[in-house]
Motif scaffolding. Structure first.
Motif, PDB file in Angstrom:
ATOM      1  N   CYS A   1       0.854  -1.189   0.000  1.00 56.57           N
ATOM      2  CA  CYS A   1       0.000   0.000   0.000  1.00 56.57           C
ATOM      3  C   CYS A   1       0.887   1.234   0.000  1.00 56.57           C
ATOM      4  N   VAL A   2       0.431   2.302  -0.643  1.00 51.63           N
ATOM      5  CA  VAL A   2       1.159   3.563  -0.606  1.00 51.63           C
ATOM      6  C   VAL A   2       0.184   4.692  -0.285  1.00 51.63           C
ATOM      7  N   ASN A   3       0.603   5.544   0.634  1.00 51.56           N
ATOM      8  CA  ASN A   3      -0.204   6.703   1.001  1.00 51.56           C
ATOM      9  C   ASN A   3       0.242   7.914   0.194  1.00 51.56           C
ATOM     10  N   SER A   4      -0.665   8.496  -0.556  1.00 49.71           N
ATOM     11  CA  SER A   4      -0.311   9.621  -1.406  1.00 49.71           C
ATOM     12  C   SER A   4       0.085  10.849  -0.607  1.00 49.71           C
ATOM     13  N   ASN A   5      -0.505  11.031   0.564  1.00 45.18           N
ATOM     14  CA  ASN A   5      -0.273  12.295   1.274  1.00 45.18           C
ATOM     15  C   ASN A   5       1.103  12.382   1.907  1.00 45.18           C
ATOM     16  N   ASP A   6       1.684  11.251   2.311  1.00 41.68           N
ATOM     17  CA  ASP A   6       3.010  11.328   2.923  1.00 41.68           C
ATOM     18  C   ASP A   6       4.008  10.343   2.325  1.00 41.68           C
ATOM     19  N   GLY A   7       3.572   9.563   1.358  1.00 44.04           N
ATOM     20  CA  GLY A   7       4.485   8.659   0.659  1.00 44.04           C
ATOM     21  C   GLY A   7       4.842   7.396   1.410  1.00 44.04           C
ATOM     22  N   THR A   8       4.242   7.193   2.585  1.00 44.20           N
ATOM     23  CA  THR A   8       4.575   5.978   3.324  1.00 44.20           C
ATOM     24  C   THR A   8       4.020   4.759   2.604  1.00 44.20           C
ATOM     25  N   SER A   9       4.690   3.657   2.767  1.00 46.66           N
ATOM     26  CA  SER A   9       4.255   2.421   2.120  1.00 46.66           C
ATOM     27  C   SER A   9       4.395   1.253   3.084  1.00 46.66           C
ATOM     28  N   TYR A  10       3.615   0.233   2.825  1.00 49.30           N
ATOM     29  CA  TYR A  10       3.648  -0.986   3.633  1.00 49.30           C
ATOM     30  C   TYR A  10       3.785  -2.185   2.696  1.00 49.30           C
ATOM     31  N   TYR A  11       4.382  -3.244   3.243  1.00 40.79           N
ATOM     32  CA  TYR A  11       4.531  -4.476   2.483  1.00 40.79           C
ATOM     33  C   TYR A  11       4.206  -5.668   3.361  1.00 40.79           C
TER      34      TYR A  11
END
Length: 126
Positions: free
Chosen positions: A49-59
């Motif tokens: 997943c990637v969050n557009s507002n802060d660029g964080t991602s999960y795997y």
């Protein structure tokens, strides 16, 4: 609203695929985009997943170091580069959108999905 997933196919173990999720009909920058997959007889699970507002991602733990998610906000598109594919990666892959920031637990527990795309089949042969 549309989420169009593409890029699936048949690949040998160790190979690579690049999935694309093209979004339309909503303000892309306001949404997080996540990839899920569902193998036959199994529950749908979060992959990345990637969050557009802060660029964080999960795997998902089992894909760390092999998969990479990226976002091109100018094209309203999210990519999932999948390398070193394994037979256990075989599944139908779906992209989904969540308005706002998608928290880690909510994403992996599949909570807060606002839109689902159709799936694209990934088959990894041994």
């Amino acid at each position: 609203v549309q989420l169009q997933a593409s890029g699936g196919g048949l690949v040998q173990a160790g190979g690579s695929l690049n999935l694309t999720c093209a979004a339309s009909g909503f303000t892309f920058d306001d949404y997080a985009i996540g990839w899920f997959r569902q193998a036959p007889g199994k529950e749908r699970e979060g992959v990345s997943c990637v969050n557009s507002n802060d660029g964080t991602s999960y795997y998902k733990e089992s894909v760390k170091g092999r998969f990479a998610i990226s976002s091109d906000n100018a094209k309203n598109t999210v990519y999932l580069q999948m390398n070193s594919l394994k037979p256990e990666d075989t599944a139908v892959y779906y992209c989904a959108a969540h308005q706002g920031r998608w928290g880690y637990r909510d994403y992996f527990w599949r909570r807060g999905v606002d839109y689902w795309g159709q799936g694209t089949l990934v088959t990894v042969s041994s």
